[in-house]
Scaffold this active site. Structure first.
Site, PDB file in Angstrom:
ATOM      1  N   ARG A   1       0.796  -1.213  -0.120  1.00  0.00           N
ATOM      2  CA  ARG A   1       0.034  -0.102  -0.098  1.00  0.00           C
ATOM      3  C   ARG A   1       0.895   1.307  -0.006  1.00  0.00           C
ATOM      4  O   ARG A   1       0.590   2.214  -0.580  1.00  0.00           O
ATOM      5  CB  ARG A   1      -0.984   0.100   1.105  1.00  0.00           C
ATOM      6  CG  ARG A   1      -2.026  -0.914   1.082  1.00  0.00           C
ATOM      7  CD  ARG A   1      -2.863  -0.902   2.314  1.00  0.00           C
ATOM      8  NE  ARG A   1      -3.940  -1.738   2.176  1.00  0.00           N
ATOM      9  CZ  ARG A   1      -4.876  -1.945   3.113  1.00  0.00           C
ATOM     10  NH1 ARG A   1      -4.595  -1.533   4.422  1.00  0.00           N
ATOM     11  NH2 ARG A   1      -5.994  -2.965   3.022  1.00  0.00           N
TER      12      ARG A   1
ATOM     13  N   ASN B   1       3.799   2.120  -3.821  1.00  0.00           N
ATOM     14  CA  ASN B   1       3.310   2.756  -4.994  1.00  0.00           C
ATOM     15  C   ASN B   1       1.705   3.265  -4.732  1.00  0.00           C
ATOM     16  O   ASN B   1       0.648   2.629  -5.110  1.00  0.00           O
ATOM     17  CB  ASN B   1       3.154   1.661  -6.229  1.00  0.00           C
ATOM     18  CG  ASN B   1       3.064   2.359  -7.606  1.00  0.00           C
ATOM     19  OD1 ASN B   1       2.655   3.697  -7.539  1.00  0.00           O
ATOM     20  ND2 ASN B   1       3.374   1.636  -8.610  1.00  0.00           N
TER      21      ASN B   1
ATOM     22  N   SER C   1      -3.845  -6.991  -9.524  1.00  0.00           N
ATOM     23  CA  SER C   1      -2.216  -6.586  -9.126  1.00  0.00           C
ATOM     24  C   SER C   1      -1.307  -7.769  -9.548  1.00  0.00           C
ATOM     25  O   SER C   1      -0.334  -7.195 -10.247  1.00  0.00           O
ATOM     26  CB  SER C   1      -2.183  -6.511  -7.646  1.00  0.00           C
ATOM     27  OG  SER C   1      -0.942  -5.953  -7.309  1.00  0.00           O
TER      28      SER C   1
ATOM     29  N   HIS D   1       1.177  -6.826 -12.349  1.00  0.00           N
ATOM     30  CA  HIS D   1       2.799  -7.030 -11.799  1.00  0.00           C
ATOM     31  C   HIS D   1       3.575  -8.480 -12.059  1.00  0.00           C
ATOM     32  O   HIS D   1       3.952  -8.785 -13.237  1.00  0.00           O
ATOM     33  CB  HIS D   1       2.896  -6.267 -10.545  1.00  0.00           C
ATOM     34  CG  HIS D   1       2.397  -5.086 -10.449  1.00  0.00           C
ATOM     35  ND1 HIS D   1       1.270  -4.626 -10.077  1.00  0.00           N
ATOM     36  CD2 HIS D   1       3.190  -3.838 -10.228  1.00  0.00           C
ATOM     37  CE1 HIS D   1       1.310  -3.413  -9.878  1.00  0.00           C
ATOM     38  NE2 HIS D   1       2.508  -2.925  -9.871  1.00  0.00           N
TER      39      HIS D   1
END
Length: 458
Positions: free
Chosen positions: A352, A355, A388, A392
């Protein structure tokens, strides 16, 4: 691109609003208030400068070393022209397709209001209530709208970028930069579409518009609306260091050119260092396809040490220097790009704080919609983790799941920096080298099977 009159008002009943305000990035604040930290920062920059001067002297005395490194970079950047062309076309797709789609939807809503008022089908109060409840379009129209938006995003950006990388055989550096830009454009265009597809007009403004008959010329009155999608604001947003669209942002009074020069010189300095470390890292991990890599303490040292340097260089160069430089040139006031992630005691807190730019987007467009729809926090967290991970890397999801069951409690930052980042980066470089140096005869194996596991001995 002037947004000096910043308006921080939220939309009615909006639970997803994240406010922007004037604030500096954390390192900028710390360097301004803590002289000890500023001295350490200056010493590190001086050390890097002296180190680069020393390497320049080595290259002058031994030109072959310079040309060896130069040839390596030229091979990796030989397709720079194609990379720029692909980047430009993706940008044009976003500007020429996403923006007109949103603008047309705004005009459709406005025309519905005007036509229904002129035909006297409803009185102004009922019409305003229907408009606020978004009853101007049926389910079919909404399906068509979202289908067109999805097609533009998937085919004009996602598939186009992937297709060009594969067909033109874009090298490692170019592929990475294009994929990052593709992800950024997808996230930015999604925020713009969600925030501006509906034409928000206050009830009193709407009544005055109808009663005073300011809509005699429908096109001119629509173009005069401040709430319609503005191309000028959209252009500013596309370059601003944020993934959340707003009609206005907090702006500094002027560009502080001293800061621009400071950030710019540091950016060049640390980029040169990153290039040198990358070249050394690549040489240490590069083997011919007939050789195997033996996993030992020397190799671990060669992996972990440059990996840690890359980690901090990436954070400092991108999150601090690049984003602050962009914000200063655009007079973007809110520079809360990260927090003190190095003090995190859990993986959840770490990601958290690491980024804020991406985390805010995930919160607004993944966490809030899923949570409002299903009212299930486990499912909501899983959706955020999944998105996410797709954006990523798979290892991020593993860390979140391990923490969930109490397996990751202490030294989270050290674990992520030393092991995850360094080993993942080493595996990617080894895999890339083997795939380019010795491709398999069967195409399906070349695509599916990892190569590094066949060349690393334990």
């Amino acid at each position: 691109m002037e947004h000096d009159n910043y308006n921080d008002d939220t939309k009615p009943n909006s639970k997803k609003f994240i406010s922007f305000k004037h604030r500096e990035s954390l390192l900028t604040q710390l360097l301004a208030t803590d002289p000890n930290l500023r001295m350490i920062h200056d010493l590190i920059a001086l050390f890097i400068f002296v180190f680069l001067l020393y390497k320049i002297e080595v290259f002058i005395n031994e030109p072959t070393k310079f040309w060896e490194i130069f040839d390596g970079y030229m091979r990796n950047s030989s397709d720079l022209g194609q990379v720029i062309q692909i980047w430009f076309i993706m940008k044009m797709f976003v500007l020429c397709l996403h923006y007109p789609l949103v603008l047309f939807n705004n005009f459709f809503q406005y025309r519905w209001l005007i036509n229904n008022f002129e035909n006297n089908n409803y009185n102004s109060d009922i019409l305003c209530e229907m408009y606020e409840n978004r009853q101007y379009a049926g389910c079919l129209y909404q399906i068509i709208l979202y289908t067109m938006y999805s097609c533009i995003s998937i085919f004009a950006i996602l598939f186009y970028c992937t297709y060009c990388i594969l067909v033109y055989d874009i090298k490692l550096i170019g592929s990475f930069s294009l994929l990052i830009e593709m992800t950024r454009l997808l996230m930015k265009s999604h925020s713009f579409f969600i925030e501006k597809k509906d034409l928000f007009i206050e009830k009193e403004t709407l009544k005055n518009l109808m009663v005073n008959k300011q809509h005699t010329n429908m096109y001119r009155s629509f173009w005069a609306l401040s709430s319609r999608a503005s191309f000028r604001k959209y252009i500013y947003y596309m370059f601003a260091p944020t993934l959340l669209y707003r009609d206005s942002y907090p702006r500094t009074k002027k560009i502080r050119w001293g800061r621009v020069l400071n950030f710019g010189l540091q950016f060049i300095l640390f980029i040169l260092l990153a290039m040198y470390v990358y070249q050394g890292y690549l040489v240490n991990l590069t083997k011919t396809c007939t050789e195997s890599i033996e996993l030992n303490l020397k190799l671990l040292y060669q992996i972990i040490t440059p990996g840690i340097i890359f980690y901090w260089l990436f954070f400092y160069v991108f999150f601090h220097l690049y984003l602050n430089l962009t914000a200063e040139l655009l007079r973007f006031g809110d520079r809360n790009f990260y927090e003190d992630f190095w003090n995190s005691k859990s993986a959840k807190v770490y990601y958290r704080k690491w980024n804020h730019v991406v985390q805010n987007w995930l919160y607004v467009y993944v966490f809030i919609p899923v949570d409002n729809r299903f009212q299930n926090r486990i499912l909501t967290n899983f959706a955020v983790i999944l998105i996410s991970a797709l954006m990523h890397e798979y290892i991020v999801t593993i860390v979140y799941l391990l923490e969930k069951y109490g397996l990751v409690k202490n030294l989270v930052s050290i674990k992520l920096i030393v092991t995850n980042w360094s080993i993942l980066l080493a595996i990617l470089i080894i895999e890339y080298n083997y795939r380019t140096s010795c491709p398999l005869s069967e195409p399906w194996k070349q695509i599916i099977l990892p190569r590094f596991i066949h060349h690393v001995k334990i």
